[in-house]
Design a protein around this motif. Structure first.
Motif, short mmCIF file in Angstrom:
data_model
loop_
_atom_site.label_atom_id
_atom_site.label_comp_id
_atom_site.label_asym_id
_atom_site.label_seq_id
_atom_site.Cartn_x
_atom_site.Cartn_y
_atom_site.Cartn_z
N MET A 270 -6.08 -5.64 3.02
CA MET A 270 -5.97 -5.20 1.63
C MET A 270 -7.09 -5.78 0.78
O MET A 270 -7.69 -5.09 -0.05
N SER A 271 -7.38 -7.06 0.99
CA SER A 271 -8.46 -7.71 0.25
C SER A 271 -9.80 -7.07 0.58
O SER A 271 -10.61 -6.79 -0.32
N GLN B 96 -5.46 -9.58 4.73
CA GLN B 96 -6.92 -9.59 4.71
C GLN B 96 -7.45 -8.16 4.61
O GLN B 96 -8.46 -7.91 3.94
N GLN C 178 -13.45 -12.33 -6.76
CA GLN C 178 -12.27 -12.09 -5.92
C GLN C 178 -12.00 -13.32 -5.07
O GLN C 178 -12.79 -13.66 -4.18
N VAL D 48 -9.88 -14.90 -2.27
CA VAL D 48 -9.07 -14.43 -1.14
C VAL D 48 -8.45 -15.63 -0.42
O VAL D 48 -9.16 -16.53 0.02
N SER E 110 -5.03 -11.24 -4.71
CA SER E 110 -4.64 -9.96 -5.27
C SER E 110 -5.20 -8.80 -4.45
O SER E 110 -5.77 -9.00 -3.38
N TYR E 111 -5.06 -7.61 -4.99
CA TYR E 111 -5.54 -6.40 -4.31
C TYR E 111 -5.73 -5.31 -5.36
O TYR E 111 -5.53 -5.55 -6.57
N LYS F 92 -10.43 -4.05 1.71
CA LYS F 92 -10.53 -2.68 1.19
C LYS F 92 -10.88 -2.68 -0.29
O LYS F 92 -11.68 -1.87 -0.76
N ALA F 93 -10.27 -3.60 -1.03
CA ALA F 93 -10.58 -3.71 -2.45
C ALA F 93 -12.03 -4.10 -2.66
O ALA F 93 -12.74 -3.51 -3.49
N ILE G 59 -0.49 -10.79 0.70
CA ILE G 59 -1.66 -9.90 0.58
C ILE G 59 -2.50 -10.05 1.84
O ILE G 59 -3.08 -11.10 2.10
N ARG H 75 0.82 -1.21 0.00
CA ARG H 75 0.00 0.00 0.00
C ARG H 75 0.85 1.26 0.00
O ARG H 75 0.35 2.36 -0.23
#
Length: 218
Positions: free
Chosen positions: A176-177, A174, A163, A165, A140-141, A179-180, A172, A77
């Motif tokens: 970040m996932s 949790q 997505q 996860v 991913s993110y 937020k995406a 990556i 980030r």
């Protein structure tokens, strides 16, 4: 040397899937994933597997590696390589537009990717002035810097997103996932989130879920 581009399936197939590998990978590395998907989706689908360029990666002390964009920090980030993301996104967008120029409808084109490849798949779809059939992203993110989010098109809000996860992902988080996912849902994208008790990897059970998701959209 010309960058590797692998094509699988019939070039006359009605639907296309552009699948992107992760950091340090190549088209050959992710080819088994494409072969698994291609076999089970059937002859209506063909796959394009591009290879990322070799660049110096800051996180690897400047050592060169295949990468869709630079990784400047272990915290993805921070210091996101937005220029690099845009450059790779433009390259994948050119593949999409080439398929469209050959008569393939955007509604028959899917983008997918693992890790960094997922970032580029998502970014490409969200920046285009037309809606592709869907995007699937493994482990991913999505960078949420203003430079990127301000360029996302309204029409891309219609793009369905899968997505995947990995709950034990070493790279990556949790957060970040999540937020995406929240960002995409808030802007209106139909998002299907599937959680898997595994690490930063791809396994058949998530590929089977992606196959069912793609079939549901067809």
């Amino acid at each position: 040397m010309e960058e590797e581009l692998i094509e699988l399936g019939s070039p006359t197939a009605s639907k296309r899937v552009i699948l992107l590998h992760g950091l340090t990978g190549t088209a050959s590395v992710i080819r088994p994933v494409a072969e698994y998907l291609c076999k089970r989706l059937g002859e209506d689908y063909s796959f394009l597997l591009p290879t990322a360029p070799i660049i110096k990666v800051k996180q690897f002390s400047g050592e060169p590696a295949h990468a869709w964009f630079d990784v400047k920090s272990s915290d993805f980030r921070r210091e996101a390589d937005i220029d690099g993301i845009f450059e790779s996104s433009d390259r994948i967008a050119s593949l999409v537009r080439n398929e469209i120029s050959q008569g393939v409808s955007p509604k028959d084109i899917y983008l997918g990717g693992f890790s960094q490849g997922g970032v580029i798949a998502l970014t490409t779809a969200l920046l285009e002035p037309f809606a592709v059939a869907g995007v699937f992203a493994f482990s991913s993110y999505l960078p949420l810097e203003d430079q990127l989010t301000s360029r996302m098109t309204d029409v891309s809000k219609d793009v369905p997103i899968f997505q995947a996860v990995s709950l034990k992902d070493e790279f990556i988080s949790q957060e970040m996932s999540d937020k995406a996912s929240a960002f995409l849902r808030n802007r209106g994208n139909p998002v299907l989130i599937q959680n898997y008790d595994m690490k930063h990897e791809i396994r058949n059970r998530e590929l089977d879920d992606v196959i069912e998701w793609i079939k549901s959209l067809a």
